[in-house]
Design a protein around this motif. Structure first.
Motif, short mmCIF file in Angstrom:
data_model
loop_
_atom_site.label_atom_id
_atom_site.label_comp_id
_atom_site.label_asym_id
_atom_site.label_seq_id
_atom_site.Cartn_x
_atom_site.Cartn_y
_atom_site.Cartn_z
N THR A 424 30.09 44.17 78.15
CA THR A 424 29.51 43.84 76.84
C THR A 424 28.65 44.97 76.31
O THR A 424 28.69 45.30 75.11
N ALA A 425 27.86 45.60 77.18
CA ALA A 425 26.98 46.69 76.75
C ALA A 425 27.79 47.90 76.27
O ALA A 425 27.46 48.51 75.24
N THR A 428 29.62 46.93 72.89
CA THR A 428 28.63 46.77 71.82
C THR A 428 28.09 48.11 71.37
O THR A 428 28.01 48.40 70.16
N SER A 429 27.70 48.96 72.32
CA SER A 429 27.12 50.26 71.95
C SER A 429 28.14 51.15 71.26
O SER A 429 27.82 51.86 70.29
N LEU A 432 28.80 49.64 67.74
CA LEU A 432 27.59 49.79 66.92
C LEU A 432 27.38 51.24 66.52
O LEU A 432 26.99 51.54 65.38
N VAL A 457 20.91 52.42 69.13
CA VAL A 457 22.08 51.97 69.89
C VAL A 457 21.80 52.03 71.39
O VAL A 457 22.20 51.15 72.15
N VAL A 460 19.66 49.06 72.18
CA VAL A 460 20.45 47.82 72.13
C VAL A 460 21.36 47.71 73.35
O VAL A 460 21.50 46.64 73.95
N GLY A 461 21.99 48.83 73.73
CA GLY A 461 22.87 48.82 74.89
C GLY A 461 22.15 48.39 76.16
O GLY A 461 22.68 47.62 76.97
N VAL A 464 21.29 44.58 75.86
CA VAL A 464 22.50 43.77 76.02
C VAL A 464 22.92 43.71 77.49
O VAL A 464 23.28 42.64 78.01
N TYR A 465 22.87 44.85 78.17
CA TYR A 465 23.26 44.86 79.58
C TYR A 465 22.38 43.93 80.41
O TYR A 465 22.89 43.12 81.21
#
Length: 504
Positions: A424-425, A428-429, A432, A457, A460-461, A464-465
């Motif tokens: 997901t990380a 997403t990164s 994004l 980013v 956020v990464g 998210v992780y």
């Protein structure tokens, strides 16, 4: 011998030396292990110099000099943060990565993902992130190399760009990471010598260092204050992001997979940090000297800060000194490019295809073919697709850091990290990164002052992780963590295969 002939001779000697190292390394290429991780034979000195050399690129030597001239000491804080990042990376990751490389035959970043998570989807997306980041980073390096080569050889930009790309491509394709490391060693030493030399030469430009500082203090005092041009909060935030981002750069992490022994780690951090710190003298001396000359009206300020280096050197330095300095800048660019070519080639062949269960015969040959493809894509983008250059250049640095910091750096220490969190990380990164760059480039969104999408980013990464891993904790991922966290003395060599991943 006139100055132009001497400049041409210096350039040709340097380029010939790089090609010679590539041909020598080619004689030692017997397998993909030699091509990808230099046979895991590096000692600490070579590895340390190669590490800082591959990080200190055209951005560090040219970009930071321009921003130092514009922003003063506040910009230089980013470069000073580099040695701290080297030390943190060494002590956080050095021993762990070398042990994993030895036990699991890990030759690349996606190999580390396989060992930690044994999840083909995570390996696939990490490979994609590395390929995208590599092409973006390589595009920036190819353009910078073309600019410097054009100045040195007196030819048009397009021709110079192709020549620079072909030369770095040739010695990397011939000798792989072994050639990249040994050319990095030569290039790193050249950068150190040039940076120290130019620093002392700039001391005399404005009547001495004291006179230069007095000129700045009276005409532009904000240049000598850390928060004079940019706010203190902005400086601190960006410095921290530079440190975290550097820890997540694959060309630095990859070097730990090449070490001969963990005993080689003892002095490496110090040597790499000192080497990188020495090269920041170039930005400090030339940047502040240029600003002093500009405020006195002796030098016209270029519209683009990146032109500060060439304008100052051509106006104030002897042509031979200028040639040597530009050659060292070319070395900084090539040292980064060669590492990226090999990392991108590995991600494109053994890692990307391996995530689909495809095993290549004659892997060494395919790695070389992929290296040519990486160079070709970078040249194509640099010459023909201006908007894509901007896009890829913007996402290159943060694509690496955002994809690697959580799954690799945090994942090697945090037992609760999961493959789902890593997947997901990374996705997403990557999305994004591309999305923010497109919307700002097309004018669909205007970011606030001081906002950098790459830094956001990365943050956020990481979040998210951690968040997704916390929500998807499972015993299988924790068991894998326990296996790689065992003391090295108790570990036996293990090979992670596609069948192992499939069963996981």
């Amino acid at each position: 011998m006139n100055s132009h002939t001497l400049i041409l001779l210096i350039t040709l000697v340097y380029l010939g030396l790089m090609l010679g190292i590539g041909l020598w390394a080619n004689t030692r290429m017997k397998s993909s292990k030699e091509f990808l991780v230099a046979g895991q034979s590096l000692g600490f000195f070579v590895m340390a110099i190669a590490s800082f050399s591959s990080i200190q690129s055209g951005w560090g030597m040219v970009g930071v000099t321009g921003t130092t001239a514009s922003w003063g000491l506040g910009a230089l804080m980013f470069a000073i943060a580099g040695p701290l990042a080297f030390a943190l990376t060494w002590f956080m990751l050095g021993g762990k990565l070398r042990a994993i490389a030895r036990r699991h035959q890990a030759f690349s970043i996606p190999d580390l993902i396989r060992v930690r998570y044994q999840n083909r989807s995570v390996t696939l997306w990490m490979s994609i992130a590395l390929v995208v980041g590599t092409v973006g980073y390589m595009t920036a390096q190819v353009v910078a190399a073309g600019f410097i080569t054009a100045l040195l050889l007196g030819i048009d930009f397009a021709t110079a760009l192709v020549i620079g790309a072909v030369i770095v491509g040739l010695y990397t394709v011939a000798g792989g990471m072994l050639a990249a490391v040994w050319t990095d060693l030569v290039q790193g030493l050249l950068m150190i010598a040039m940076s120290v030399g130019v620093f002392f030469l700039t001391l005399g430009i404005g009547g001495g260092w004291t006179a230069t500082l007095e000129t700045l203090n009276s005409a532009a005092p904000e240049v000598l204050q850390l928060d004079g041009v940019r706010s203190g909060a902005w400086i601190v935030a960006n410095t921290m992001m530079i440190i975290l981002g550097m820890i997540g750069q694959p060309q630095l992490i990859h070097k730990f997979l090449m070490l001969r022994s963990t005993r080689e780690l003892r002095w490496g951090a110090l040597i790499a940090s000192v080497g990188y710190g020495a090269t920041t003298l170039f930005s400090l001396g030339l940047g502040l000297a240029a600003r002093a000359e500009i405020v006195q009206g002796n030098m016209t300020e270029p519209s683009n800060p990146d032109d500060i280096v060439n304008s100052f050197l051509s106006q104030y330095m002897h042509p031979v000194v200028t040639a040597l300095a530009l050659t060292a800048l070319l070395a900084a660019i090539m040292s980064s490019a060669s590492s990226f070519i090999t990392i991108g080639a590995s991600a494109m062949t053994r890692d990307l295809l391996g995530s689909f269960g495809i095993t290549l015969n004659r892997e060494l040959r395919w790695n070389r073919i992929a290296s040519v493809v990486i160079v070709g894509l970078s040249v194509f983008v640099a010459l023909f697709l201006d908007q894509i250059i901007y896009l890829l250049g913007a996402i290159g640095w943060s694509a690496f850091a955002a994809a690697i910091l959580g799954p690799i750096v945090v994942g090697l220490y945090w037992r609760r990290g999961t493959g789902t969190g890593a997947l997901t990380a990374i996705i997403t990164s990557l999305l994004l990164n591309v999305g923010l760059t497109i919307v700002t480039k097309e004018g669909w969104w205007t970011p606030p002052t001081g906002f950098f999408s790459g830094h956001a980013v990365i943050a956020v990464g990481m979040v998210v992780y951690v968040a997704v891993s916390y929500l998807t904790q499972n015993r299988a991922d924790q068991t894998r963590f326990d296996a790689i966290a065992e003391p090295e003395a108790r570990q036996q060599p293990v090979q992670i295969t596609p069948d192992t991943e499939a069963r996981a």
